[in-house]
Scaffold this active site. Structure first.
Site, short mmCIF file in Angstrom:
data_model
loop_
_atom_site.label_atom_id
_atom_site.label_comp_id
_atom_site.label_asym_id
_atom_site.label_seq_id
_atom_site.Cartn_x
_atom_site.Cartn_y
_atom_site.Cartn_z
N HIS A 107 0.97 1.14 -15.74
CA HIS A 107 0.30 1.57 -14.50
C HIS A 107 1.20 2.54 -13.77
O HIS A 107 2.42 2.52 -13.91
CB HIS A 107 -0.02 0.38 -13.60
CG HIS A 107 1.15 -0.48 -13.27
ND1 HIS A 107 1.63 -1.43 -14.13
CD2 HIS A 107 1.95 -0.53 -12.18
CE1 HIS A 107 2.67 -2.04 -13.58
NE2 HIS A 107 2.89 -1.51 -12.40
N HIS A 109 1.99 4.17 -9.87
CA HIS A 109 1.82 4.01 -8.42
C HIS A 109 1.63 5.38 -7.77
O HIS A 109 2.37 6.32 -8.07
CB HIS A 109 3.09 3.40 -7.80
CG HIS A 109 3.42 2.03 -8.28
ND1 HIS A 109 3.09 0.90 -7.57
CD2 HIS A 109 4.06 1.59 -9.39
CE1 HIS A 109 3.53 -0.18 -8.22
NE2 HIS A 109 4.12 0.22 -9.33
P1 5GP Z 1 5.04 -3.07 -10.82
O1 5GP Z 1 5.89 -3.97 -10.00
O2 5GP Z 1 4.74 -3.71 -12.16
O3 5GP Z 1 5.52 -1.66 -10.94
O4 5GP Z 1 3.66 -2.91 -10.05
C1 5GP Z 1 2.71 -3.90 -10.00
C2 5GP Z 1 1.96 -3.67 -8.71
O5 5GP Z 1 0.80 -4.46 -8.75
C3 5GP Z 1 2.74 -4.09 -7.47
O6 5GP Z 1 2.86 -2.99 -6.60
C4 5GP Z 1 1.92 -5.22 -6.87
O7 5GP Z 1 1.88 -5.15 -5.47
C5 5GP Z 1 0.56 -4.99 -7.48
N1 5GP Z 1 -0.22 -6.18 -7.70
C6 5GP Z 1 0.20 -7.40 -8.11
N2 5GP Z 1 -0.83 -8.26 -8.22
C7 5GP Z 1 -1.94 -7.56 -7.88
C8 5GP Z 1 -3.33 -7.91 -7.80
O8 5GP Z 1 -3.76 -9.03 -8.06
N3 5GP Z 1 -4.18 -6.92 -7.40
C9 5GP Z 1 -3.74 -5.66 -7.09
N4 5GP Z 1 -4.66 -4.78 -6.72
N5 5GP Z 1 -2.45 -5.31 -7.14
C10 5GP Z 1 -1.56 -6.24 -7.55
#
Ligand code: 5GP
Length: 145
Positions: A107, A109
């Site tokens: 993903h 951001h």
């Molecule tokens: P990472 O930390 O893997 O780069 O990003 C994962 C992102 O997913 C984080 O920014 C977190 O806030 C978001 N996130 C985690 N759980 C959920 C969810 O259930 N729904 C949504 N829309 N975002 C989520």
């Protein structure tokens, strides 16, 4: 989870893709889904994910999935700019828990920034109200070109 491991088909983004968990959807095409981050680091924090992936991070991803992913990111980022008029936009992604990754489905951001406004903590701030996120998602979706 480190850079090595097995894709978990029950990760939260896989559940969102299957409709088993809710999201404030911004945009969708054959290749990507975009929705609001539920723990936003800034107003308008948006995510773009590939729909047909079993990679855990960008390093593992099939190049044929990466190409439409980055095009989707540009399209949504342009809509975020048009809808929210930020002063800048951070576009980022993390690979491996040590690097800050918390969900192990690829993903990207999209994080709008405004002069003088501090960014919140990554993946650990308060959970946003889903209805407020849906309002934001609608505003951004209206600007998708
Ligand atoms: P990472 O930390 O893997 O780069 O990003 C994962 C992102 O997913 C984080 O920014 C977190 O806030 C978001 N996130 C985690 N759980 C959920 C969810 O259930 N729904 C949504 N829309 N975002 C989520």
């Amino acid at each position: 989870m480190s850079l090595d491991g097995t894709y978990d088909p029950d990760n939260i983004f896989a559940k969102i893709l299957r409709g088993e968990a809710p999201c404030a959807r911004v945009f969708e095409d054959d290749h990507v889904l975009s929705f609001m981050d539920v723990f936003p680091q800034a107003k308008g924090h948006t995510l773009v994910i590939p729909k047909h992936s079993t990679a855990r991070n960008l390093l593992e991803e099939d190049p044929q999935i990466l190409s439409p992913l980055i095009l989707g990111v540009q399209r949504v980022a342009r809509a975020v700019r048009a809808a929210l008029e930020p002063d800048g936009i951070v576009i980022t992604q993390f690979n491996g828990a040590t690097a800050g990754q918390t969900v192990f489905h690829p993903h990207v951001h999209i994080l709008p920034r405004w002069d003088g406004v501090a960014v919140g903590r990554h993946a650990s701030g308060g959970m946003a109200d889903l209805n407020e996120l849906k309002d934001l998602a609608e505003k951004i979706a209206a600007k998708i070109a």
